[in-house]
Each structure stands twice: as structure tokens, then as C-alpha cells.
Scaffold this motif. Structure first.
Motif, PDB file in Angstrom:
ATOM      1  N   LYS A   2       0.846  -1.187   0.000  1.00 13.12           N
ATOM      2  CA  LYS A   2       0.000   0.000   0.000  1.00 13.12           C
ATOM      3  C   LYS A   2       0.886   1.242   0.000  1.00 13.12           C
ATOM      4  N   CYS A   4       0.944   5.493  -0.115  1.00 16.51           N
ATOM      5  CA  CYS A   4       0.232   6.765   0.044  1.00 16.51           C
ATOM      6  C   CYS A   4       1.024   7.840  -0.695  1.00 16.51           C
ATOM      7  N   GLU A  35      -1.844  -1.139  -3.963  1.00 17.52           N
ATOM      8  CA  GLU A  35      -2.947  -0.211  -3.713  1.00 17.52           C
ATOM      9  C   GLU A  35      -2.384   1.187  -3.455  1.00 17.52           C
ATOM     10  N   SER A  37      -3.354   5.253  -2.175  1.00 19.29           N
ATOM     11  CA  SER A  37      -4.249   6.303  -1.681  1.00 19.29           C
ATOM     12  C   SER A  37      -3.597   7.627  -2.058  1.00 19.29           C
ATOM     13  N   LYS A  62      -3.968   7.932   6.788  1.00 17.67           N
ATOM     14  CA  LYS A  62      -3.618   7.365   5.486  1.00 17.67           C
ATOM     15  C   LYS A  62      -2.164   6.890   5.472  1.00 17.67           C
ATOM     16  N   GLU A  65      -1.883   3.647   7.414  1.00 16.02           N
ATOM     17  CA  GLU A  65      -2.400   2.488   6.676  1.00 16.02           C
ATOM     18  C   GLU A  65      -1.456   2.024   5.571  1.00 16.02           C
ATOM     19  N   ALA A  66      -0.525   2.889   5.177  1.00 18.67           N
ATOM     20  CA  ALA A  66       0.346   2.590   4.036  1.00 18.67           C
ATOM     21  C   ALA A  66       1.606   1.849   4.469  1.00 18.67           C
ATOM     22  N   ASP A  67       2.247   1.222   3.491  1.00 11.90           N
ATOM     23  CA  ASP A  67       3.557   0.609   3.715  1.00 11.90           C
ATOM     24  C   ASP A  67       4.680   1.577   3.361  1.00 11.90           C
TER      25      ASP A  67
END
Length: 367
Positions: A2, A4, A35, A37, A62, A65-67
Motif C-alpha cells: 500500500k 500513500c 494499492e 491512496s 492514510k 495504513e500505508a507501507d
């Protein structure tokens, strides 16, 4: 994975939007499981600090939630990414674009101090041109910067249109420049040179592709200069073109001309329009001393010139106008250069960048 992204815009018609959307679309095409964002300045950050504070918890969530976090430009997006990452400790990649990455970087004040801090805090810093990287390293010589030039949508710009372009291409030969009405684009420097070309070839025109609603005071200055030079009737402003129309205007030009100038740190970070024109087979003449240097292969896709030397610029333009064999060689070279620098090839470098830096946050002091 993920990711961002913090960026000015995701609008594919704007410079930062073209850059961001091509990275996102390309990565998702090559790695369907990734994914994204997207946090844009339009929606969550600009125009005020109040807007940032209002959306601060959203931005931090955000990032949490991201890597990996990818900020497109140093200020404000790289700074915001690093500040919002405090206590979360995700990997942060900052891609330095242009003026927002280098303007007053070596000065005093809270903004340049925050920007220098963000570069040191980031997991990885990249630049879109050797020029941008070099300007940052003048202030932060020990900072490691990887240069990844923007790509070009080669398949689109090299492709053929169903239209013949007759509604925008009227049968005369012309030189073209595409870009906003900003002083750094060098329009003030270009017009006297275009005048000298028109003195030799009165039938040649100069087309500027730009938003006619933008920066009216500067446009007024340019029109006054055109009147003074006696070329106003031979300079054509094309506004509101579709991408397909722009492609045909590129394709039918003799050459692309740009002479960027540095206006108090407001600089050209690269020159995506140069590579777009190259993909259509239109060679470029580019004034040295900005990120646009990286957008042309000197002698293959066009020529790098001293933008302050009018005689040299005029000589190079006339060499292309006069010599059809040279024009054809440069046209073929421009297409080859553009194909080698397609977004497809550049996206692979960003995938490698993400995979090598994910979950590798480097703990550094806060000062």
C-alpha cells in the motif's frame, strides 16, 4: 503493498498530475496487487495551514495504513509527509520536481529549514533531473539523490490520429513552444529570436500552446513585445487543445523551441513537452541550464544551446529549417530517444524504488 502519495494534483492535464497519474497507472498495470491512496493539495492541503490542520488526522491515518509514503515535490508535500510520519515511522520517498524543491533551500527561515530537515529525514530522495539534484546538493552535499527522469506516453504521441489536424494546422510552417505563461518558460527571450527567423523566412509562424486565461499581466507584456518587434500577426496562441490536437500540433511543427530561465529560484525541473514532441518526431532546441537539459539528447533528438547567445540559437534553428536531411535525421533520433524514455521504462524504476525502500524507515535525529 500500500502506497500513500502526496501530490499537488491528480489531474492528468496538469504537470504534477501527468507525472503522478503515469506512475500510479503504470505501477498498477505492472503490479496489480499494489494499492494507492492519493492525498492532493487541491483537496486536503492548499491553500492554507488551516486546511492542513483540519485534515491532519486524515493525512496521518492514510500514512499509518500505508507501507510507504511517496511525496511528489519537496515543499510542501515532502515536508508534510515527514511531519505527519513522526511517531508512525513509515518509509518516505520524496521526489524533487522543481521550484518547490530548491527555492531558497539555503536560506534562513522556517520553510527552508523544514525542507532541509525533510530531505534528511526521508528514506530516499529522488530528482526528476540532474539539474534539480545538483541544486539540492549545493546545499546538502552529503544527501544521496537518485535521478529518475519523467517518461513520455510514447504509444500515444507516436500514434496516428484519425484527424488530419486541419482545424488547428493551417498549412504553414511553424516553430512551437508549449507551456504556461510563466517567465521561467523564456517567452521574453524567444520572441526576438523568432523575429530573426521570420526575417529570413517570412512565411514561418510561431505557435504558443498555453492557457489564454493564465497570467494576463505577463501576456500583456508579451503582446507589447510582439508589437515592438512587428511580429504579432505571426504569433499564434493555441488554448484549450485536446491531447489529440496537441499531438498533431507537435507533429506538424518544424521544431520545438524552449529557452528556460531561472527567475529567483523558479525553474524548469524537466521538460515533459519536449519529450512529447520528440515522440511525434519533432526535434527540439533547448537552452542550457535547467532541468530541461535532460529532456533532449544533444545531436540526436535536437540541440542544447546557450540560451543567452541569440546568434547561436538562430544558427541552430536555421540549420534545421534549411537542411531537410538534418531535420529528418533529428526527427528519427527524437522518436528513438522518446521510445527509450517511455513511461513503461520509467515505471520499472519506481517499482524497484518502492520494493527496495518499503519498510526501511531510517531513524534519524529530528534536528
Amino acid at each position: 503493498m500500500k502506497i500513500c502519495i502526496l501530490t499537488q494534483t491528480f489531474n492528468p492535464r496538469a504537470g504534477a498530475g501527468v507525472f503522478t497519474s503515469n506512475i500510479v497507472d503504470g505501477v498498477m498495470r505492472d503490479r496489480p496487487g499494489v494499492e494507492f491512496s492519493i492525498i492532493t493539495g487541491e483537496d486536503y492541503i492548499k491553500p492554507s495551514v488551516h486546511k492542513i490542520l483540519k485534515n491532519w488526522f486524515y493525512i496521518r491515518n492514510k500514512i499509518r495504513e500505508a507501507d510507504l509514503v511517496h511525496a511528489i515535490d519537496g515543499y510542501p508535500y515532502g515536508v508534510i509527509a515527514c511531519l505527519a510520519n513522526i511517531g508512525i515511522s513509515k518509509s518516505v520517498v520524496i521526489t524533487t520536481i522543481g521550484s518547490g524543491s530548491i527555492r531558497k533551500l539555503g536560506s534562513f527561515g522556517w520553510r527552508p529549514c523544514l525542507l532541509r530537515w525533510a530531505y534528511r529525514r526521508a528514506t530516499r530522495v529522488t530528482a526528476i533531473s540532474q539539474y534539480v539534484a545538483g541544486e539540492i546538493k549545493k546545499v546538502l552535499p552529503r544527501l544521496s539523490i537518485k535521478v529518475i527522469n519523467p517518461g513520455v506516453d510514447y504509444d500515444f504521441y507516436a500514434g496516428k490520429s484519425n484527424k488530419d489536424g486541419s482545424d488547428i494546422y493551417t498549412g504553414f510552417e511553424y516553430i512551437i513552444t508549449q507551456g504556461e505563461f510563466k517567465r521561467r518558460k523564456g517567452y521574453t527571450e524567444i520572441l526576438p529570436i523568432v523575429k530573426k527567423i521570420m526575417d529570413v523566412y517570412p512565411e514561418i509562424r510561431y505557435i504558443i500552446v498555453a492557457d489564454a486565461r493564465d497570467n494576463r499581466p505577463y501576456q500583456k507584456e508579451l503582446y507589447a513585445l510582439m508589437d515592438k518587434l512587428g511580429i504579432r500577426s505571426k504569433v499564434i496562441i493555441k488554448s484549450g487543445l485536446s491531447q489529440e490536437e496537441l499531438r498533431e500540433v507537435y507533429r506538424n511543427a518544424i521544431l520545438y523551441l524552449t529557452l528556460p530561465v531561472n527567475i529567483d529560484g523558479d525553474i524548469e525541473g524537466f521538460g515533459m513537452a519536449i519529450t512529447e514532441a520528440a515522440a511525434t518526431g519533432t526535434p527540439a532546441i533547448v537552452g542550457k541550464g535547467s532541468g530541461a537539459d535532460d529532456a533532449v539528447s544533444d545531436g540526436q533528438s535536437g540541440f542544447l544551446v546557450d540560451g543567452e547567445d541569440e546568434e547561436q540559437v538562430v544558427e541552430k534553428i536555421l540549420s534545421i529549417v534549411d537542411n531537410k536531411q538534418l531535420r529528418e535525421r533529428l526527427s528519427n533520433g527524437a522518436k528513438k530517444w522518446a521510445s527509450e524514455n517511455s513511461w513503461e521504462n520509467k515505471v520499472k524504476q519506481y517499482i524497484d524504488l518502492y520494493e527496495k525502500n518499503i519498510n526501511t524507515h531510517i531513524s534519524r535525529p529530528y534536528c
